[in-house]
Design a protein around this motif. Structure first.
Motif, short mmCIF file in Angstrom:
data_model
loop_
_atom_site.label_atom_id
_atom_site.label_comp_id
_atom_site.label_asym_id
_atom_site.label_seq_id
_atom_site.Cartn_x
_atom_site.Cartn_y
_atom_site.Cartn_z
N THR A 171 -1.93 -2.16 -4.23
CA THR A 171 -3.35 -2.44 -4.30
C THR A 171 -4.63 -1.35 -3.07
N THR A 172 -3.46 -0.78 -2.63
CA THR A 172 -4.41 0.57 -1.97
C THR A 172 -3.47 1.80 -1.45
N LEU A 173 -4.23 2.68 -2.48
CA LEU A 173 -3.99 3.99 -2.37
C LEU A 173 -4.56 4.43 -1.26
N TYR A 174 -3.86 5.30 -0.19
CA TYR A 174 -4.39 5.89 1.18
C TYR A 174 -3.94 7.96 0.85
N PHE A 175 -4.74 8.42 0.89
CA PHE A 175 -4.46 9.73 0.86
C PHE A 175 -5.69 10.45 2.53
N GLY A 176 -4.20 10.51 3.63
CA GLY A 176 -4.67 11.00 4.78
C GLY A 176 -4.45 12.13 5.39
N GLY A 177 -4.68 12.36 6.80
CA GLY A 177 -4.24 13.82 6.90
C GLY A 177 -4.03 14.09 8.59
N GLY A 197 5.44 12.20 2.96
CA GLY A 197 5.30 12.79 3.67
C GLY A 197 5.60 12.97 5.46
N PRO A 198 5.51 14.58 5.81
CA PRO A 198 6.34 14.72 7.18
C PRO A 198 5.39 13.34 7.55
N GLY A 199 5.72 13.40 8.79
CA GLY A 199 5.24 12.44 9.94
C GLY A 199 4.35 10.69 9.68
N ALA A 200 4.85 11.25 8.37
CA ALA A 200 3.95 9.62 8.29
C ALA A 200 4.83 8.20 7.42
N CYS A 235 -7.10 17.01 18.12
CA CYS A 235 -6.39 16.42 17.08
C CYS A 235 -5.07 16.54 17.57
N ASP A 236 -4.46 15.36 17.53
CA ASP A 236 -2.95 15.43 17.73
C ASP A 236 -1.78 15.07 16.15
N PHE A 237 -2.74 14.22 15.49
CA PHE A 237 -2.21 14.28 13.73
C PHE A 237 -1.82 15.74 13.37
N TYR A 238 0.16 15.36 12.78
CA TYR A 238 0.68 16.40 12.39
C TYR A 238 -0.31 16.82 11.93
N SER A 239 -0.15 18.26 11.44
CA SER A 239 -0.55 19.36 10.29
C SER A 239 -0.42 20.92 10.74
N VAL A 240 -0.66 21.65 9.66
CA VAL A 240 -0.08 22.82 9.86
C VAL A 240 -1.64 23.60 9.07
N GLY A 245 0.45 -0.95 -0.14
CA GLY A 245 -0.22 -0.06 0.04
C GLY A 245 1.18 1.45 -0.16
N ILE A 246 0.43 2.34 0.04
CA ILE A 246 1.04 3.72 -0.71
C ILE A 246 0.11 4.48 1.04
N TYR A 247 0.55 4.85 1.72
CA TYR A 247 0.17 5.56 2.13
C TYR A 247 0.16 7.54 1.81
N LEU A 248 -0.16 8.27 1.61
CA LEU A 248 0.73 9.82 1.39
C LEU A 248 -0.47 10.61 3.31
N HIS A 249 0.59 11.58 3.11
CA HIS A 249 -0.32 12.09 4.30
C HIS A 249 -0.18 13.65 3.85
N VAL A 250 -1.09 14.41 4.02
CA VAL A 250 -1.50 15.43 3.84
C VAL A 250 -1.46 16.58 4.96
N PRO A 251 -0.31 17.10 5.14
CA PRO A 251 -0.19 18.08 6.70
C PRO A 251 -1.32 19.37 6.59
#
Length: 365
Positions: free
Chosen positions: A53-59, A257-260, A18-23, A3-9
């Protein structure tokens, strides 16, 4: 498979819990895009040619990405082998044009952050949308041709009662979602909600109330045909999150991405520091390797396995360490809060609220 996870911060604003990394700004989106594509080009071989097989855009909030940026990213990462492409969205970003753009880029699953269907509760945690916004967004997504919809809810919120929680769960299940993620509120250090709690501005929900809310959640999802397949996740048949399920089975994935975080094909865990400025400055090449030993890897298996319906498969643990684990679980087995079924350790649904304590006791030193 992999899989690929893309962290969009990037976010419009920071939610109180929220304590996930974001700006809470977006002026560096273009620079971030160049950096994350460069990271991918330098790291894709860590998956050792396993088909993605899986692509996930999270944040963060991926749904705030401009259409041209989103298309550039999806053109970079998408392959013919992908069967599930998920994007996390906030209700206020959902429009017919946005859904059309996501779908045309290959998105076939949307995870929408609802959190509550009571406006006072949403205000208490600094959400930007209303309950009506969330319900309208789900209709818009379905009308746009994406039927595989996961929604998030949180219980134990300030201002929340068992009655209001019951309403949120029931009403959300009526919308035709196929997946529900429901999380017990955690007061994480450094968050706005944690500071409010320390000042005495709000009161933390009592354990008894949390237990009642959990019981309501399990009952209502079961009535509506949802399978409780992980502590916080419920799905209609065939609608489990493929991407998140891969995490729980230790399938390799590349976190960008940063934090991934990542798990490479050789079992190495890596992560990017949570620092957008440094990430951009170094063109996405900031990855650090976790210094894990055998005990750390075993404890990872214990933690991940016991969160799921299938439980911990003891065959995944090196045989010399079995005795240690069995010795650690005797009191939980006797109490019935843990079950040994055909060499799988399982936490029954009725005891999943105790999972943190059970898992801690099983950890090896």
């Amino acid at each position: 498979m992999a899989g690929i996870y893309l962290h969009v911060p990037f976010c419009h604003a920071k939610c109180a819990y929220c304590d996930f990394y974001s700006v809470a700004r977006t002026e560096r989106v273009a620079d971030y895009t160049e950096a994350v594509i460069n990271e991918y080009l330098h790291r894709f071989d860590e998956l050792a040619d396993a088909p993605v097989t899986t692509l996930y855009f999270g944040g963060g909030t991926p749904s705030i990405l401009p259409a041209d940026i989103f298309r550039r990213l999806t053109d970079t990462f998408r392959t013919d082998s992908i069967t599930e492409f998920t994007i996390e969205v906030n209700p206020e970003d959902v429009t017919p044009n946005a859904v059309k753009a996501w779908r045309s880029s290959g998105v076939n699953r949307i995870s929408i952050g609802v959190q509550s269907l009571i406006d006072a509760e949403l205000t208490a945690i600094n959400r930007r949308h209303t309950a009506e916004d969330a319900l309208t967004a789900i209709v818009t997504i379905k009308e746009g041709g994406i039927d595989n919809i996961s929604a998030d809810l949180i219980y134990g919120l300030p201002e929340q009662t068992t009655e209001s929680w019951h309403y949120s769960v029931q009403r959300l299940l009526q919308t035709g979602i196929t997946h529900l993620s429901a999380y017990c509120l955690s007061y994480e250090p450094g968050t706005l909600l944690s500071r409010r709690l320390q000042r005495g501005d709000i009161v933390e929900a009592q354990d008894e109330t949390i237990g009642e809310m959990y019981t309501i959640l399990c009952k209502e999802t079961a009535i509506n045909g949802f399978e409780h397949y992980e502590i916080s996740n419920f799905a209609l048949p065939g609608c489990r999150s493929q991407h998140n399920s891969s995490y729980w089975r230790n399938v390799p994935y590349l976190g960008l991405g940063p934090g991934a975080h990542s798990l490479t094909a050789d079992g190495t865990r890596r992560y990017n520091p949570s620092d957008l400025k440094t990430y951009i400055l170094n063109k996405g090449l900031t990855t650090v390797t976790d210094d894990e030993n055998e005990t750390d890897r075993i404890n990872d298996c214990i933690m991940i396995g016991l969160r799921t319906l299938e439980g911990l498969d003891l065959s995944r643990i090196p045989a010399p360490r079995h005795k240690e684990i069995i010795a650690n679980v005797q009191s939980w087995l006797r109490s019935g809060h843990l079950v040994n079924r055909n060499s799988r350790l399982l936490i029954p649904e009725s005891s999943w609220l105790l999972s943190d304590a059970i898992i801690r006791d099983l950890f090896l030193d």
